[in-house]
Scaffold this motif. Structure first.
Motif, PDB file in Angstrom:
ATOM      1  N   LEU A  25     -49.447   5.790  -2.962  1.00  0.00           N
ATOM      2  CA  LEU A  25     -49.702   5.306  -4.308  1.00  0.00           C
ATOM      3  C   LEU A  25     -48.411   4.717  -4.868  1.00  0.00           C
ATOM      4  CD1 LEU A  25     -52.123   5.447  -6.360  1.00  0.00           C
ATOM      5  CD2 LEU A  25     -51.005   7.467  -7.326  1.00  0.00           C
ATOM      6  N   PRO A  26     -48.461   3.557  -5.507  1.00  0.00           N
ATOM      7  CA  PRO A  26     -47.238   3.022  -6.134  1.00  0.00           C
ATOM      8  C   PRO A  26     -46.628   4.052  -7.078  1.00  0.00           C
ATOM      9  CG  PRO A  26     -48.980   1.379  -6.177  1.00  0.00           C
ATOM     10  CD  PRO A  26     -49.612   2.660  -5.698  1.00  0.00           C
ATOM     11  N   MET A  68     -50.144  10.268  -1.981  1.00  0.00           N
ATOM     12  CA  MET A  68     -51.218  10.743  -2.852  1.00  0.00           C
ATOM     13  C   MET A  68     -51.957  11.849  -2.120  1.00  0.00           C
ATOM     14  SD  MET A  68     -54.191   8.566  -4.771  1.00  0.00           S
ATOM     15  CE  MET A  68     -55.276   9.338  -5.981  1.00  0.00           C
ATOM     16  N   ALA A 106     -52.144  11.356 -10.655  1.00  0.00           N
ATOM     17  CA  ALA A 106     -52.455   9.930 -10.585  1.00  0.00           C
ATOM     18  C   ALA A 106     -52.820   9.426 -11.973  1.00  0.00           C
ATOM     19  CB  ALA A 106     -53.601   9.689  -9.613  1.00  0.00           C
ATOM     20  N   GLU A 107     -52.355   8.229 -12.279  1.00  0.00           N
ATOM     21  CA  GLU A 107     -52.561   7.647 -13.607  1.00  0.00           C
ATOM     22  C   GLU A 107     -54.022   7.727 -14.047  1.00  0.00           C
ATOM     23  OE1 GLU A 107     -50.681   3.683 -15.387  1.00  0.00           O
ATOM     24  OE2 GLU A 107     -52.251   3.265 -13.904  1.00  0.00           O
ATOM     25  N   ASP A 108     -54.941   7.461 -13.134  1.00  0.00           N
ATOM     26  CA  ASP A 108     -56.364   7.431 -13.482  1.00  0.00           C
ATOM     27  C   ASP A 108     -56.937   8.802 -13.822  1.00  0.00           C
ATOM     28  OD1 ASP A 108     -56.267   4.740 -13.011  1.00  0.00           O
ATOM     29  OD2 ASP A 108     -57.221   4.830 -11.032  1.00  0.00           O
ATOM     30  N   HIS A 109     -56.208   9.871 -13.467  1.00  0.00           N
ATOM     31  CA  HIS A 109     -56.729  11.224 -13.686  1.00  0.00           C
ATOM     32  C   HIS A 109     -56.027  11.954 -14.829  1.00  0.00           C
ATOM     33  CE1 HIS A 109     -57.608  11.003  -9.083  1.00  0.00           C
ATOM     34  NE2 HIS A 109     -58.564  10.426  -9.785  1.00  0.00           N
ATOM     35  N   ASP A 156     -45.168   3.887  -9.829  1.00  0.00           N
ATOM     36  CA  ASP A 156     -45.443   3.746 -11.261  1.00  0.00           C
ATOM     37  C   ASP A 156     -46.857   4.191 -11.616  1.00  0.00           C
ATOM     38  OD1 ASP A 156     -46.842   1.672 -10.122  1.00  0.00           O
ATOM     39  OD2 ASP A 156     -46.078   0.118 -11.461  1.00  0.00           O
ATOM     40  N   LYS A 157     -47.674   4.507 -10.611  1.00  0.00           N
ATOM     41  CA  LYS A 157     -49.020   5.016 -10.856  1.00  0.00           C
ATOM     42  C   LYS A 157     -49.072   6.546 -10.792  1.00  0.00           C
ATOM     43  CE  LYS A 157     -50.852   0.899 -11.149  1.00  0.00           C
ATOM     44  NZ  LYS A 157     -51.347   0.372 -12.449  1.00  0.00           N
ATOM     45  N   ILE A 158     -47.923   7.186 -10.495  1.00  0.00           N
ATOM     46  CA  ILE A 158     -47.836   8.645 -10.473  1.00  0.00           C
ATOM     47  C   ILE A 158     -47.173   9.092 -11.768  1.00  0.00           C
ATOM     48  CG2 ILE A 158     -46.861  10.660  -9.305  1.00  0.00           C
ATOM     49  CD1 ILE A 158     -46.925   9.095  -6.701  1.00  0.00           C
ATOM     50  N   LYS A 159     -47.890   9.832 -12.586  1.00  0.00           N
ATOM     51  CA  LYS A 159     -47.390  10.260 -13.887  1.00  0.00           C
ATOM     52  C   LYS A 159     -47.019  11.741 -13.848  1.00  0.00           C
ATOM     53  CE  LYS A 159     -48.175   6.163 -15.352  1.00  0.00           C
ATOM     54  NZ  LYS A 159     -47.035   5.219 -15.505  1.00  0.00           N
ATOM     55  N   GLU A 163     -48.035  12.625  -5.684  1.00  0.00           N
ATOM     56  CA  GLU A 163     -49.214  12.950  -6.475  1.00  0.00           C
ATOM     57  C   GLU A 163     -49.840  14.240  -5.968  1.00  0.00           C
ATOM     58  OE1 GLU A 163     -53.466  13.267  -7.308  1.00  0.00           O
ATOM     59  OE2 GLU A 163     -52.550  12.985  -5.345  1.00  0.00           O
TER      60      GLU A 163
END
Length: 446
Positions: A224-225, A365, A423-426, A227-230, A401
């Motif tokens: 996962l990029p 991820m 993950a950003e989406d979660h 910047d997509k891992i928060k 992630e």
């Protein structure tokens, strides 16, 4: 933050250390540890100990642990070893002329800019200081201590041993009496005369031939990029932890009940399919589980992993007691038989000159899985350098992630902070349920 000094501190032994100059091969436990530095970041409000006191205590505190002052090197076969050459530990001193520590702590959140709190991670660890420390002094007199040590040298248990010894050396001054830890790494990884590995460790503790790993499952994780891992920080008050334990309804540790809780909430937030399997990679200290047992003051790596594994529907449907039982059952399988099998595997890998790769690179991820580390046994009161215990752990950036860390919170006794990479989406879904004690409603398709 302005750098005001850089020093390489070398312990001075009254007589040569018994291990001086030794070339210590990495054990099979060392080789399973990821090839990186592990950070510990601690905050101390004013009045904090002086830099000179910290450095003087560090010389005393690191002396019983000569691996810390050594270097990783490579032999003629291209295999790494620890050279106990006493090249020293790196100490960087920095000062902030305008910032105050209270503002740093109030900002909260997590950072991936490691240069702010501890030394910049070297691109290549061979030849670099294995223990590196940054002392960041703030205008108010507060102090942030950033410690990073290479994972091939220590596991979490050993890192906490060292930090406690350093704190005691500063606190006790001339009255300090150095410990005599167990340092014989070879004794922890001696295969039987006829090695008989009974488990497929190549795919459990290491990446297999296809680059896969994790609990015997032949799987490859996505990348996962970054910047997509928060990175999130979640606070669990002592009252919340007590209620979790009550819901388990049987004796359990803070770690077990919180892990069961977060496993449930991450499973719900990710929206996993009911039949999909999800597992947790849980570090298990093998010192007391080996036969014969290894002393608890053994300094090095002696950790393996348990892999509790359930279908998503069961993670959500089972009671807290049921999920805790799955975690306990998996940990119980890391027994003396399993440990000896692992050591035998290491002996055969060495004999065959086999390269073994540890798991989980940056940007991985782990979904549908998670991995957990715990510093709950690492008391802030053990880190009193003479002016009071650490007021906080500051969270490092987590680059994988699904990776999470439990630490004791500075907010109140018995409370816990969770640092977790999501993950950003979660993120929104996880934040919405992470403090809910209700069992997650089952989707209709279940």
């Amino acid at each position: 933050m302005e750098i005001t000094g850089t020093t390489m501190l070398k312990p001075a032994y009254p007589t040569p250390h018994p291990l001086a100059g030794d070339r210590v091969p990495l054990t099979i436990f060392d080789r399973a540890a990821i090839d990186t530095y592990v950070p510990i970041v601690l905050a101390y409000p004013a009045p904090a100990p002086s830099n000179e006191a910290l450095k003087e205590g560090l010389l005393k505190g690191v002396a019983p642990y000569p691996h810390m002052a050594g270097r990783l090197a490579v032999d003629h076969r291209g295999r790494r070893f620890i050279h106990l050459n006493n090249e020293g530990v790196l100490v960087i001193e920095a000062a902030a002329t305008t910032a105050v520590l209270a503002d740093v702590l109030a900002a909260g959140g997590m950072t991936t800019d490691v240069a702010d709190f501890y030394p910049t991670v070297p691109e290549e660890s061979v030849g670099e200081a294995l223990l590196q420390i940054k002392l960041s002094r703030y205008r108010c007199g507060g102090l942030v201590i950033g410690v990073m040590v290479h994972h091939h040298i220590v596991d979490g248990h050993s890192a906490s041993m060292f930090c406690s010894t350093w704190a005691r050396a500063v606190r006790e001054g001339n009255g300090f009496r150095a410990p005599s830890p167990a340092l014989d790494r070879a004794a922890t990884a001696a295969p039987r005369g006829m090695p008989k590995p009974a488990f497929d460790h190549r795919f459990i503790e290491f990446k297999g031939s296809q680059g896969s790993s994790s609990g015997g499952e032949d799987k490859s994780y996505e990348v996962l990029p970054m910047d997509k891992i928060k990175n999130l920080t979640v606070h669990f008050p002592a009252e919340f932890v007590a209620e979790l334990k009550a819901r388990v309804g049987a004796r359990c540790s803070t770690f077990q009940c919180l892990l069961a809780h977060v496993w449930k909430k991450m499973t719900a937030a990710r929206g996993l399919k009911p039949e999909e399997f999800t597992q947790v990679r849980v570090a298990v200290n093998c010192r007391g589980r080996a036969r014969p047992a290894v002393p608890m003051d053994f300094f090095g790596n002696m950790v393996l992993w348990a892999f509790p594994r359930l279908q998503a529907r069961d993670v959500l449907r089972l009671s807290y007691r049921g999920v805790v039982a799955a975690i306990r059952d998996a940990a119980a399988r890391i027994d003396d038989e399993y440990i000896q099998s692992y050591v035998d595997f290491g002996g055969l890998a060495d004999a065959n000159r086999e390269d073994l790769l540890a798991t989980a690179a940056m940007g991985t991820m782990l979904c549908p899985d998670i991995e957990v580390d715990s510093w709950l046994g690492f008391s802030l009161h053990d880190l009193d350098f003479g002016t009071g215990p650490a007021s906080a752990f500051l969270p490092p950036g987590l680059p994988v992630e699904g990776l999470m860390v439990f630490v004791p919170s500075r907010a109140s006794k018995g409370s816990v902070d969770l640092f977790i990479a999501v993950a950003e989406d979660h993120v929104a879904a996880f934040q919405n349920v992470c403090h809910s004690l209700d069992l997650d409603p089952l989707p209709a398709r279940m």
